[in-house]
Motif scaffolding. Structure first.
Motif, short mmCIF file in Angstrom:
data_model
loop_
_atom_site.label_atom_id
_atom_site.label_comp_id
_atom_site.label_asym_id
_atom_site.label_seq_id
_atom_site.Cartn_x
_atom_site.Cartn_y
_atom_site.Cartn_z
N PHE A 1 -4.97 11.28 12.89
CA PHE A 1 -4.60 11.13 11.49
C PHE A 1 -3.76 12.29 10.97
O PHE A 1 -2.90 12.10 10.11
N THR A 2 -3.97 13.48 11.52
CA THR A 2 -3.12 14.62 11.16
C THR A 2 -1.69 14.37 11.62
O THR A 2 -0.73 14.56 10.87
N ILE B 1 0.83 -1.20 0.00
CA ILE B 1 0.00 0.00 0.00
C ILE B 1 0.87 1.25 0.00
O ILE B 1 1.97 1.26 0.52
N ARG B 2 0.33 2.29 -0.63
CA ARG B 2 1.02 3.59 -0.69
C ARG B 2 0.14 4.71 -0.17
O ARG B 2 0.56 5.86 -0.10
N ARG B 3 -1.11 4.36 0.18
CA ARG B 3 -2.09 5.37 0.57
C ARG B 3 -2.94 4.82 1.71
O ARG B 3 -3.26 3.64 1.74
N LEU B 4 -3.29 5.70 2.65
CA LEU B 4 -4.20 5.35 3.73
C LEU B 4 -5.40 6.27 3.65
O LEU B 4 -5.25 7.47 3.44
N ILE C 1 -4.24 10.02 2.95
CA ILE C 1 -2.86 10.29 3.36
C ILE C 1 -1.93 9.54 2.41
O ILE C 1 -2.03 8.31 2.30
N GLU C 2 -1.06 10.30 1.74
CA GLU C 2 -0.11 9.66 0.82
C GLU C 2 1.03 10.62 0.51
O GLU C 2 0.88 11.82 0.67
N PRO C 3 2.16 10.09 0.10
CA PRO C 3 2.52 8.68 0.05
C PRO C 3 2.92 8.19 1.44
O PRO C 3 3.41 8.96 2.26
#
Length: 166
Positions: free
Chosen positions: A120-121, A102-105, A157-159
C-alpha cells in the motif's frame, strides 16, 4: 489474466486466504457471498488453468461512496514476488474509480504485516497520493479466546489518480 470473480471462485479465494498464513480467515460462505455480492469491487488473477491464483476483495463504503475499502489481498505462494498484488490493486482501483467515481482507498494493516505495508505504501507512491495511518481498531477490541489480535491500522490513500508513467 485479471478478471472479475465469479461465485465458482469463492472456494479458491478461501483456500488462497487460508494458505496465506497472514490473513484472518473468514468462513468459506463469506467468500462465496463476496464473489456474488461484491464482484464488481473485487478482482482475481487467473492461472493458465483458469483458476484464481490471487485476489483483491473490496467494497465501496456505504457511508463514504467515494471510498473503496480493500478487504483482503492474497497471492498464492507459487505466484508471489512478481508484482501481482500491485497489478491487481492498480487494476481494481482504476476500474472502481471509473465505475463508481472513488477518490480514496482505505484498508487496514496489522503492524506485523510488512508485505501489506509495502504494497500500500508503493501503491500510494505510484499514484502520487498521500498515505495516512491511524489505529482503527485496537487489539483489545477484538473478541475471542485469543485476546492477542494486533491492532488494525487504517491506511487512507488519496487522492486516487492513475499511476505515474515510469
Amino acid at each position: 489474466m485479471l478478471d472479475v470473480p465469479e461465485v465458482a471462485d469463492g472456494a479458491h479465494l478461501w483456500r488462497i486466504a487460508r494458505d496465506s498464513g497472514t490473513l484472518d480467515l473468514n468462513s468459506s460462505y463469506s467468500y462465496l457471498l463476496w464473489c456474488r455480492d461484491f464482484a464488481a469491487t473485487s478482482v482475481v488473477a487467473r492461472g493458465a488453468d483458469g483458476l484464481p491464483v490471487a485476489f483483491v476483495t473490496g467494497y465501496v463504503r456505504p457511508d463514504a461512496p467515494d471510498t473503496l475499502l480493500v478487504w483482503q489481498v492474497a497471492v498464492d505462494a507459487a505466484h508471489r514476488g512478481r508484482g501481482l498484488a500491485g497489478r491487481l490493486l492498480d487494476t481494481l482501483s482504476d476500474r472502481v474509480a471509473a465505475t463508481h467515481g472513488i477518490r480514496r482507498l482505505e484498508t487496514t494493516v496489522t503492524p506485523d504485516n510488512t508485505a501489506s505495508d509495502r504494497l500500500f505504501t508503493s501503491f500510494a507512491e505510484r499514484r502520487g497520493a498521500l498515505l495516512s495511518r491511524e489505529v482503527l481498531f485496537a487489539g483489545e477490541q477484538f473478541p475471542g479466546p485469543d485476546g492477542g489480535h494486533e491492532p488494525e491500522v487504517l491506511y487512507a490513500i488519496e487522492p486516487l489518480t492513475a499511476p505515474a508513467a515510469s
